[in-house]
Design an enzyme around this catalytic site. Structure first.
Site, PDB file in Angstrom:
ATOM      1  N   GLY A  98      58.728  68.761  16.080  1.00 27.27           N
ATOM      2  CA  GLY A  98      59.746  68.740  15.037  1.00 27.27           C
ATOM      3  C   GLY A  98      60.246  70.138  14.714  1.00 27.27           C
ATOM      4  O   GLY A  98      60.343  71.010  15.584  1.00 27.27           O
ATOM      5  N   SER A  99      60.524  70.370  13.453  1.00 27.64           N
ATOM      6  CA  SER A  99      61.185  71.614  13.046  1.00 27.64           C
ATOM      7  C   SER A  99      60.310  72.852  13.132  1.00 27.64           C
ATOM      8  O   SER A  99      60.820  73.963  12.998  1.00 27.64           O
ATOM      9  CB  SER A  99      61.723  71.461  11.617  1.00 27.64           C
ATOM     10  OG  SER A  99      62.781  70.524  11.584  1.00 27.64           O
ATOM     11  N   THR A 100      58.998  72.715  13.354  1.00 33.65           N
ATOM     12  CA  THR A 100      58.191  73.920  13.559  1.00 33.65           C
ATOM     13  C   THR A 100      58.637  74.647  14.827  1.00 33.65           C
ATOM     14  O   THR A 100      58.473  75.864  14.937  1.00 33.65           O
ATOM     15  CB  THR A 100      56.687  73.590  13.660  1.00 33.65           C
ATOM     16  OG1 THR A 100      56.462  72.689  14.761  1.00 33.65           O
ATOM     17  CG2 THR A 100      56.176  72.943  12.378  1.00 33.65           C
ATOM     18  N   LYS A 119      61.526  75.301  15.622  1.00 34.93           N
ATOM     19  CA  LYS A 119      62.672  76.162  15.306  1.00 34.93           C
ATOM     20  C   LYS A 119      62.295  77.641  15.286  1.00 34.93           C
ATOM     21  O   LYS A 119      63.151  78.496  15.488  1.00 34.93           O
ATOM     22  CB  LYS A 119      63.280  75.743  13.972  1.00 34.93           C
ATOM     23  CG  LYS A 119      63.964  74.377  14.020  1.00 34.93           C
ATOM     24  CD  LYS A 119      64.403  73.898  12.646  1.00 34.93           C
ATOM     25  CE  LYS A 119      65.062  72.516  12.743  1.00 34.93           C
ATOM     26  NZ  LYS A 119      65.414  71.947  11.410  1.00 34.93           N
TER      27      LYS A 119
END
Length: 483
Positions: free
Chosen positions: A212-214, A216
């Site tokens: 997921g957004s980790t 990023k």
């Protein structure tokens, strides 16, 4: 001598010669293979003929041995706080073999490793006094992680960024290895195998899932390292909403009111803006993002700590829309908690990644060192300036953004939340992620952590990295700074 007797004599002689040749072959060439065969009962009898050596945490054994009643196996393995340390020790079973540290160092722990023997022992084949395995695990960090995860299904890893020492590794639900260490534990073994929550799987190392957004953080690092943007405070070219290239699919942000249009990387991390990082990944292209991911440790087939971790993957062969989705840690990107802890550890350590490891040394029965793992075997992942900028943005995430539950009074804390889709069309409960670092300037102590909560029993609307995973990371980081 008549012809018949002569033929019989020759035949018998040939049979004797054949037997001698076979015996010589077995003793001279096949002896070791037969001795090492897993079906050789003598090996198991010898292994459990005396107490095993121990796996040590902070100077104290978390394993032991106790005598058995009846049978030809005199001792069996026991565990102190077995569920707490199962993700570290693995199990040693008279019936089902050994895993993790118990399996890797079985020769040391049962006394058959040649390094434990003196010259006379080598000649006679005498069993030596077993050795011990000393881990890097900190009991305070381990306990904090285990208690904070509680009944949640998930995992957590803590690493010292400077040395690479793994301070904590927990996978839940856990199990007590003592329940399967004997020869009559078939019911307990079957229960573990049939459990749909798979307690025998070490989720911290062996179960890569969408980060997921980790992820990023990796994309932001690629943007800075490749000069797409000069700093985390430079405005990006990021329409909101963002339509995936070559499609009509509109990628929206979780927080529709967040200032994500043309947001800086700092703001985009703070609000976890999907449009920004999807556009960055598409603009960079899959090759540059993959190169950055691989520098952090993705796509490493043999990552041994010393237990081998499952490969975290950044995919290839994608079109531009799929590449954009990898920018938010979706499509076919997968990562273990260990891998995401490595990402944060490298950023915390000025852009250098220290090789992660959870064994500091292996000793013989007298405490003399047989092998030792060097701390701080570093490789440069990103430039120091890049790491500094991303740490600053991660601090903004914790102080003012989506990671406020990770704050620790008196310490510098930076982090990144993530909520990853799970199942076809996100039909299952999403995964909640949080990866972070903490530094205490007064003591010089620091730690990097990654936590995933696969399932907490919470309603879908309540699943978030800040709500579920960040409080666990906060407790682990606090324990690490206080050690």
């Amino acid at each position: 001598m008549n012809k018949t007797i002569r033929r019989a004599s020759v035949f018998c002689l040939l049979m004797v010669l054949a037997l001698l040749v076979r015996a010589t072959w077995v003793q001279g060439y096949q002896a070791k293979a037969l001795a090492d065969d897993e079906h050789n009962r003598r090996n198991t009898i010898a292994q459990y003929a005396h107490p095993l050596g121990d796996i040590i945490v902070a100077g104290s054994p978390v394993t032991g041995s106790k005598g058995t009643s009846g049978g030809d196996l005199r001792y069996k393995r026991t565990y102190t706080q077995g569920e707490l340390y199962a993700a570290v020790t693995g199990y040693s079973s008279q019936a089902y073999g050994a895993t993790q540290l118990e399996g890797i160092y079985s020769d040391v722990l049962d006394g058959t490793d040649d390094r434990l023997k003196n010259p006379a022992d080598l000649l006679t084949g005498k069993q030596a006094t077993p050795g011990n395995v000393l881990t890097t695990i900190d009991p305070g960090v381990q306990k904090a992680a285990y208690e904070a995860l509680g009944d949640d299904k998930g995992a957590a890893v803590a690493i010292d960024p400077k040395t690479g020492r793994i301070l904590g590794m927990v996978s839940t639900p856990s199990y007590d290895p003592s329940t399967i260490s004997g020869t009559n534990d078939g019911d307990a073994w079957k229960k573990l195998l049939d459990d749909k929550e798979k307690p025998l799987v070490n989720r911290a190392l062996r179960q890569p899932l969408a980060p997921g957004s980790t992820f990023k953080l990796v994309v932001a690092a690629a943007a800075l390292e490749n000069g797409l943007y000069g700093s985390v405070d430079e405005a990006t070219d990021s329409p909101d909403p963002y339509t995936l290239p070559g499609t009509r699919t509109v990628l929206r942000n979780e927080n529709a009111s967040a200032p994500c249009e043309n947001a800086t990387l700092r703001t985009a991390l703070r609000y976890s803006c999907n449009n920004v990082f999807a556009k960055v990944a598409a603009d960079l292209g899959q090759d540059k993002v993959k190169k950055m991911a691989d520098a952090f440790g993705f796509d490493t087939k043999k990552l041994d700590v010393p237990v081998r971790a499952a490969e975290s993957v950044y995919p290839t062969g994608m079109d531009k829309a799929q590449t954009a989705l990898t920018g938010i840690g979706q499509f076919e990107v997968t990562a273990t908690p260990l891998q995401m802890a490595m990402v944060t550890a490298a950023l915390a350590n000025g852009g250098e990644l220290a090789a992660p490891h959870m064994v500091s040394s292996v000793t013989d029965g007298d405490g003399s060192t047989l092998e030792e793992t060097e701390d701080g075997e570093n490789k440069r992942v990103v430039e120091e300036k890049t790491a500094e900028q991303l740490r600053s943005a991660m601090v903004t995430v914790v102080e003012e953004g989506t990671g406020t539950n990770a704050k620790i009074a008196g310490a510098e804390v930076g982090g990144k939340t993530g909520t990853a889709q799970n199942g076809v069309d996100n039909s299952n409960t999403p995964y909640a992620w949080f990866t972070s670092y903490a530094k205490d300037d007064s003591s010089g102590k620091e730690v990097a952590v990654a936590v995933i909560v696969e399932d907490s029993g919470s309603a879908r609307s309540e699943v978030s990295g800040n709500g579920l995973a960040a409080p666990i990371a906060q407790k682990m980081m606090k324990a690490a700074l206080e050690r």
